[in-house]
Design a protein around this motif. Structure first.
Motif, PDB file in Angstrom:
ATOM      1  N   GLY A  90       0.687  -1.202   0.042  1.00 31.36           N
ATOM      2  CA  GLY A  90      -0.108   0.203  -0.055  1.00 31.36           C
ATOM      3  C   GLY A  90       0.827   1.289  -0.166  1.00 31.36           C
ATOM      4  O   GLY A  90       0.465   2.167  -0.640  1.00 31.36           O
ATOM      5  N   ALA A  91       2.006   1.280   0.781  1.00 28.71           N
ATOM      6  CA  ALA A  91       2.679   2.507   1.133  1.00 28.71           C
ATOM      7  C   ALA A  91       3.340   2.826  -0.565  1.00 28.71           C
ATOM      8  O   ALA A  91       3.493   4.191  -0.845  1.00 28.71           O
ATOM      9  CB  ALA A  91       3.861   2.217   1.655  1.00 28.71           C
ATOM     10  N   ALA A  92       3.933   1.875  -1.168  1.00 27.37           N
ATOM     11  CA  ALA A  92       4.621   2.099  -2.435  1.00 27.37           C
ATOM     12  C   ALA A  92       3.538   2.445  -3.582  1.00 27.37           C
ATOM     13  O   ALA A  92       3.815   3.399  -4.452  1.00 27.37           O
ATOM     14  CB  ALA A  92       5.181   0.674  -3.007  1.00 27.37           C
ATOM     15  N   LEU A  93       2.451   1.744  -3.487  1.00 26.19           N
ATOM     16  CA  LEU A  93       1.301   2.030  -4.183  1.00 26.19           C
ATOM     17  C   LEU A  93       1.069   3.605  -3.998  1.00 26.19           C
ATOM     18  O   LEU A  93       0.977   4.384  -5.357  1.00 26.19           O
ATOM     19  CB  LEU A  93      -0.222   1.297  -4.085  1.00 26.19           C
ATOM     20  CG  LEU A  93      -1.214   1.648  -4.954  1.00 26.19           C
ATOM     21  CD1 LEU A  93      -0.807   1.457  -6.605  1.00 26.19           C
ATOM     22  CD2 LEU A  93      -2.362   1.179  -4.568  1.00 26.19           C
ATOM     23  N   ARG A  94       0.672   4.264  -3.069  1.00 24.73           N
ATOM     24  CA  ARG A  94       0.197   5.634  -2.590  1.00 24.73           C
ATOM     25  C   ARG A  94       1.379   6.437  -2.985  1.00 24.73           C
ATOM     26  O   ARG A  94       1.051   7.484  -3.849  1.00 24.73           O
ATOM     27  CB  ARG A  94       0.185   5.905  -1.048  1.00 24.73           C
ATOM     28  CG  ARG A  94      -1.348   5.065  -0.701  1.00 24.73           C
ATOM     29  CD  ARG A  94      -1.697   5.428   0.713  1.00 24.73           C
ATOM     30  NE  ARG A  94      -0.594   4.853   1.808  1.00 24.73           N
ATOM     31  CZ  ARG A  94      -0.922   3.583   1.971  1.00 24.73           C
ATOM     32  NH1 ARG A  94      -1.932   2.799   1.614  1.00 24.73           N
ATOM     33  NH2 ARG A  94      -0.214   2.964   2.878  1.00 24.73           N
ATOM     34  N   GLN A  95       2.403   6.292  -2.979  1.00 23.84           N
ATOM     35  CA  GLN A  95       3.936   6.722  -3.179  1.00 23.84           C
ATOM     36  C   GLN A  95       3.684   7.117  -5.086  1.00 23.84           C
ATOM     37  O   GLN A  95       3.915   8.154  -5.512  1.00 23.84           O
ATOM     38  CB  GLN A  95       5.059   6.158  -3.000  1.00 23.84           C
ATOM     39  CG  GLN A  95       6.082   7.027  -3.527  1.00 23.84           C
ATOM     40  CD  GLN A  95       7.663   6.640  -2.975  1.00 23.84           C
ATOM     41  OE1 GLN A  95       7.606   5.399  -2.369  1.00 23.84           O
ATOM     42  NE2 GLN A  95       8.645   7.398  -3.229  1.00 23.84           N
TER      43      GLN A  95
END
Length: 175
Positions: A25-30
């Protein structure tokens, strides 16, 4: 961006997008934030990335609204088939109504037109009829009113004003 494009008006939920791309999720949001900035700063791009709760979608930029309105008013956007317009008219005048009842009025099968109208969000399922088989009941949606530029069903022509069904086609701009 391809996934967001094919998701269309529905958009795609963050967790589904992360699963499909096989990233956390964190990589996607970035990545999504980078895409958002890229689209906003690109003066030649007519689209932007927006987030509604946990759903992301591509939409046109506000500065293009006048041009897009002109496009649709010119009738260059996709139009409904005569069969879909017939089904939509029946639903508008007789709602709530089942597919079988629509088929009986038209004398032909209407499931294809109903599916088209559901996808275009001009109609929706609104409960089940209390008869054997419990068929879906269909009604028009807010998008129906927006599509035809009316505020209520009272603005539709009175059905008593038609001498025969062929006049309905003339009112809808058909011959």
């Amino acid at each position: 961006m391809a996934l967001l494009f094919v998701a269309g008006d529905q958009g795609i939920k963050e967790h589904d997008l992360a699963d499909l791309l096989e990233i956390d999720g964190a990589a996607l949001r970035q990545n999504l934030e980078q895409l958002k900035v890229k689209l906003i700063t690109d003066g030649e791009s007519g689209i932007q990335l927006v987030q509604y709760n946990s759903t992301y979608k591509l939409v046109t930029k506000n500065e293009n609204s006048e041009l897009l309105t002109k496009y649709f008013k010119a009738g260059l956007g996709t139009k409904l088939s005569q069969a879909a317009l017939e089904v939509l008219s029946i639903i508008a005048y007789r709602q709530p109504i089942t597919r079988i009842e629509i088929d009986e009025i038209r004398g032909v099968q209407s499931s294809g037109s109903i599916n088209t109208l559901l996808v275009r969000k001009l109609i929706k399922e609104n409960g089940k009829k209390n008869v054997p088989g419990h068929p879906n009941l269909y009604v028009v949606t807010d998008e129906f009113f927006d599509y035809f530029g009316i505020k209520s069903l009272k603005e539709l022509p009175k059905i008593e004003n038609f001498e025969d069904a062929s006049e309905i086609g003339e009112i809808n701009g058909e011959s």
